[in-house]
Motif scaffolding. Structure first.
Motif, PDB file in Angstrom:
ATOM      1  N   ILE A   1      10.183   5.475  -7.497  1.00  0.00           N
ATOM      2  CA  ILE A   1       9.356   5.278  -6.304  1.00  0.00           C
ATOM      3  C   ILE A   1      10.137   5.655  -5.048  1.00  0.00           C
ATOM      4  O   ILE A   1       9.639   6.370  -4.171  1.00  0.00           O
ATOM      5  CB  ILE A   1       8.877   3.814  -6.223  1.00  0.00           C
ATOM      6  CG1 ILE A   1       7.771   3.563  -7.260  1.00  0.00           C
ATOM      7  CG2 ILE A   1       8.374   3.466  -4.823  1.00  0.00           C
ATOM      8  CD1 ILE A   1       7.356   2.115  -7.384  1.00  0.00           C
ATOM      9  N   ALA A   2      11.374   5.186  -4.964  1.00  0.00           N
ATOM     10  CA  ALA A   2      12.196   5.494  -3.795  1.00  0.00           C
ATOM     11  C   ALA A   2      12.544   6.976  -3.728  1.00  0.00           C
ATOM     12  O   ALA A   2      12.456   7.609  -2.661  1.00  0.00           O
ATOM     13  CB  ALA A   2      13.474   4.652  -3.833  1.00  0.00           C
ATOM     14  N   VAL A   3      12.926   7.558  -4.866  1.00  0.00           N
ATOM     15  CA  VAL A   3      13.323   8.969  -4.899  1.00  0.00           C
ATOM     16  C   VAL A   3      12.142   9.874  -4.576  1.00  0.00           C
ATOM     17  O   VAL A   3      12.267  10.824  -3.796  1.00  0.00           O
ATOM     18  CB  VAL A   3      13.920   9.321  -6.280  1.00  0.00           C
ATOM     19  CG1 VAL A   3      14.088  10.830  -6.432  1.00  0.00           C
ATOM     20  CG2 VAL A   3      15.266   8.632  -6.463  1.00  0.00           C
ATOM     21  N   ALA A   4      10.981   9.599  -5.182  1.00  0.00           N
ATOM     22  CA  ALA A   4       9.803  10.430  -4.933  1.00  0.00           C
ATOM     23  C   ALA A   4       9.372  10.348  -3.468  1.00  0.00           C
ATOM     24  O   ALA A   4       9.016  11.368  -2.855  1.00  0.00           O
ATOM     25  CB  ALA A   4       8.665   9.998  -5.850  1.00  0.00           C
ATOM     26  N   SER A   5       9.394   9.155  -2.898  1.00  0.00           N
ATOM     27  CA  SER A   5       9.018   8.988  -1.497  1.00  0.00           C
ATOM     28  C   SER A   5       9.972   9.749  -0.584  1.00  0.00           C
ATOM     29  O   SER A   5       9.538  10.449   0.344  1.00  0.00           O
ATOM     30  CB  SER A   5       9.004   7.504  -1.129  1.00  0.00           C
ATOM     31  OG  SER A   5       8.073   6.788  -1.913  1.00  0.00           O
TER      32      SER A   5
ATOM     33  N   VAL B   1       0.833  -1.202   0.000  1.00  0.00           N
ATOM     34  CA  VAL B   1       0.000   0.000   0.000  1.00  0.00           C
ATOM     35  C   VAL B   1       0.866   1.250   0.000  1.00  0.00           C
ATOM     36  O   VAL B   1       0.648   2.189  -0.780  1.00  0.00           O
ATOM     37  CB  VAL B   1      -0.939   0.003   1.217  1.00  0.00           C
ATOM     38  CG1 VAL B   1      -1.678   1.339   1.324  1.00  0.00           C
ATOM     39  CG2 VAL B   1      -1.931  -1.141   1.126  1.00  0.00           C
ATOM     40  N   PHE B   2       1.876   1.271   0.860  1.00  0.00           N
ATOM     41  CA  PHE B   2       2.753   2.444   0.926  1.00  0.00           C
ATOM     42  C   PHE B   2       3.661   2.530  -0.300  1.00  0.00           C
ATOM     43  O   PHE B   2       3.965   3.625  -0.782  1.00  0.00           O
ATOM     44  CB  PHE B   2       3.600   2.388   2.205  1.00  0.00           C
ATOM     45  CG  PHE B   2       2.814   2.669   3.444  1.00  0.00           C
ATOM     46  CD1 PHE B   2       2.379   3.953   3.737  1.00  0.00           C
ATOM     47  CD2 PHE B   2       2.489   1.648   4.327  1.00  0.00           C
ATOM     48  CE1 PHE B   2       1.642   4.221   4.887  1.00  0.00           C
ATOM     49  CE2 PHE B   2       1.757   1.897   5.476  1.00  0.00           C
ATOM     50  CZ  PHE B   2       1.329   3.185   5.757  1.00  0.00           C
ATOM     51  N   TYR B   3       4.092   1.385  -0.799  1.00  0.00           N
ATOM     52  CA  TYR B   3       4.984   1.368  -1.961  1.00  0.00           C
ATOM     53  C   TYR B   3       4.305   1.989  -3.182  1.00  0.00           C
ATOM     54  O   TYR B   3       4.930   2.709  -3.958  1.00  0.00           O
ATOM     55  CB  TYR B   3       5.400  -0.065  -2.268  1.00  0.00           C
ATOM     56  CG  TYR B   3       6.504  -0.199  -3.274  1.00  0.00           C
ATOM     57  CD1 TYR B   3       7.843  -0.041  -2.897  1.00  0.00           C
ATOM     58  CD2 TYR B   3       6.231  -0.492  -4.610  1.00  0.00           C
ATOM     59  CE1 TYR B   3       8.860  -0.163  -3.823  1.00  0.00           C
ATOM     60  CE2 TYR B   3       7.252  -0.615  -5.538  1.00  0.00           C
ATOM     61  CZ  TYR B   3       8.569  -0.455  -5.141  1.00  0.00           C
ATOM     62  OH  TYR B   3       9.569  -0.577  -6.070  1.00  0.00           O
ATOM     63  N   ALA B   4       3.019   1.705  -3.348  1.00  0.00           N
ATOM     64  CA  ALA B   4       2.287   2.256  -4.482  1.00  0.00           C
ATOM     65  C   ALA B   4       1.767   3.662  -4.210  1.00  0.00           C
ATOM     66  O   ALA B   4       1.783   4.527  -5.093  1.00  0.00           O
ATOM     67  CB  ALA B   4       1.114   1.336  -4.837  1.00  0.00           C
ATOM     68  N   GLY B   5       1.302   3.907  -2.975  1.00  0.00           N
ATOM     69  CA  GLY B   5       0.625   5.157  -2.686  1.00  0.00           C
ATOM     70  C   GLY B   5       1.492   6.321  -2.274  1.00  0.00           C
ATOM     71  O   GLY B   5       1.224   7.470  -2.657  1.00  0.00           O
ATOM     72  N   LEU B   6       2.552   6.060  -1.496  1.00  0.00           N
ATOM     73  CA  LEU B   6       3.368   7.159  -0.975  1.00  0.00           C
ATOM     74  C   LEU B   6       4.054   7.976  -2.066  1.00  0.00           C
ATOM     75  O   LEU B   6       4.008   9.216  -2.036  1.00  0.00           O
ATOM     76  CB  LEU B   6       4.390   6.625   0.031  1.00  0.00           C
ATOM     77  CG  LEU B   6       5.240   7.685   0.746  1.00  0.00           C
ATOM     78  CD1 LEU B   6       4.355   8.675   1.486  1.00  0.00           C
ATOM     79  CD2 LEU B   6       6.214   7.012   1.720  1.00  0.00           C
ATOM     80  N   PRO B   7       4.702   7.353  -3.053  1.00  0.00           N
ATOM     81  CA  PRO B   7       5.315   8.167  -4.110  1.00  0.00           C
ATOM     82  C   PRO B   7       4.286   8.936  -4.922  1.00  0.00           C
ATOM     83  O   PRO B   7       4.570  10.054  -5.383  1.00  0.00           O
ATOM     84  CB  PRO B   7       6.057   7.134  -4.967  1.00  0.00           C
ATOM     85  CG  PRO B   7       5.421   5.832  -4.657  1.00  0.00           C
ATOM     86  CD  PRO B   7       4.991   5.914  -3.238  1.00  0.00           C
ATOM     87  N   ALA B   8       3.091   8.370  -5.098  1.00  0.00           N
ATOM     88  CA  ALA B   8       2.041   9.086  -5.827  1.00  0.00           C
ATOM     89  C   ALA B   8       1.634  10.348  -5.079  1.00  0.00           C
ATOM     90  O   ALA B   8       1.517  11.436  -5.663  1.00  0.00           O
ATOM     91  CB  ALA B   8       0.833   8.173  -6.027  1.00  0.00           C
ATOM     92  N   VAL B   9       1.417  10.216  -3.779  1.00  0.00           N
ATOM     93  CA  VAL B   9       1.068  11.375  -2.957  1.00  0.00           C
ATOM     94  C   VAL B   9       2.188  12.415  -3.001  1.00  0.00           C
ATOM     95  O   VAL B   9       1.933  13.617  -3.162  1.00  0.00           O
ATOM     96  CB  VAL B   9       0.802  10.932  -1.502  1.00  0.00           C
ATOM     97  CG1 VAL B   9       0.680  12.145  -0.580  1.00  0.00           C
ATOM     98  CG2 VAL B   9      -0.460  10.084  -1.430  1.00  0.00           C
TER      99      VAL B   9
END
Length: 288
Positions: A262-266, A126-134
């Motif tokens: 994903i990692a950079v955006a988060s 959930v966090f892997y997909a959602g956190l970078p999007a947010v």
């Protein structure tokens, strides 16, 4: 073949191209196509960008759940996809606290639904997909949002490209063979140097930007991108998969292509949250 001929082959353009691997042309064409789509949506305004990010987050959520649960993903995948979409929508309306709360609720629900069967991975998905999007949508909504998002994307792409090129062309000792047998220390160093230089150059496009700070930020984000790549490799190894999907020719699944982003955006979003929650893009680019 003699040693002289071997050296000549390595030095020739064809020799260097061969060392990049037989999949290089396909990877290049796929990468250019993805870059064109990303550029179109990113430059078309916040709404278009949010749609692109939300779609990407849902694809990542789907691939994660299929990787962990196979065809039994079912309801868990539905909750993960729905949570990513809701969180992205809340971020679009600048409701960051509610977006993060939605991710926490989604993680709890997937944990309960999994009933002890890879529950930790359910929550992480959930966090892997959602956190970078947010993070990306939130950054884009700020005054310097377009520059901040471009900076994040550029750092992820440069880190991935430089690591790939340095690893293939230079080779040398492996970075972590148990997790990813192809990654090298040369690739890691190449990514850090390239992102540092990219950050230095990018500072010229940021009013009031510090070359030294953006160079340092770029170098740190390169390390984050490589850590994200290794984490995804560890996940695939844990569940016995070579790729997370087959959607992108030469790359595999969406997760295989955007693991660094994903990692950079988060990381960028979390850093901005700590520095200045009211001006995330300025916090990332100006450290203020």
């Amino acid at each position: 073949m003699s040693e002289d001929n071997s050296a000549a082959t390595r030095a020739s353009p064809g020799g260097w191209l061969a060392r990049l691997g037989p999949d290089f042309r396909v990877r290049l064409l796929s990468g250019l196509a993805l870059a064109a789509v990303a550029a179109l949506f990113t430059l078309s305004g916040l709404a278009a960008f949010a749609i692109l990010v939300a779609a990407g987050a849902m694809l990542v959520a789907w691939e994660w759940c299929r990787l962990v649960y196979g065809r039994d993903a079912g309801v868990i995948a539905g909750v993960c996809l729905g949570t990513a979409l809701i969180a992205a929508g809340l971020a679009y309306f600048e409701q960051i606290a509610l977006a993060l709360m939605a991710l926490c609720i989604g993680a709890i629900l997937t944990t309960l639904l999994s009933l002890g069967r890879n529950s930790v991975f359910s929550a992480l998905g959930v966090f892997y997909a959602g956190l970078p999007a947010v993070s990306l949508i939130w950054l884009r909504s700020d005054t310097l949002g377009l520059r901040a998002v471009i900076f994040v994307i550029v750092m992820a792409v440069v880190a991935d490209t430089a690591a790939f090129a340095a690893g293939r062309l230079i080779g040398g000792p492996r970075l972590w063979p148990r997790l990813s047998p192809k990654k090298t220390w040369a690739g890691l160093i190449g990514a850090v140097v390239a992102c540092g230089v990219a950050g230095l150059i990018f500072s010229q496009a940021v009013p009031g930007g510090s070359p030294a700070r953006l160079m340092a930020t770029g170098a740190v984000l390169a390390l984050v991108a490589q850590a994200g790549d290794l984490a995804e490799s560890a996940l695939k190894r844990r569940f016995g998969a070579k790729d997370t999907g087959t959607l992108i020719p030469g790359h595999g699944g969406v997760m295989d292509r955007v693991d660094g982003l994903i990692a950079v955006a988060s990381a960028a979003g979390l850093a901005a949250l700590v520095i200045d929650v009211h001006a995330p893009a300025s916090a990332l680019l100006l450290w203020s």
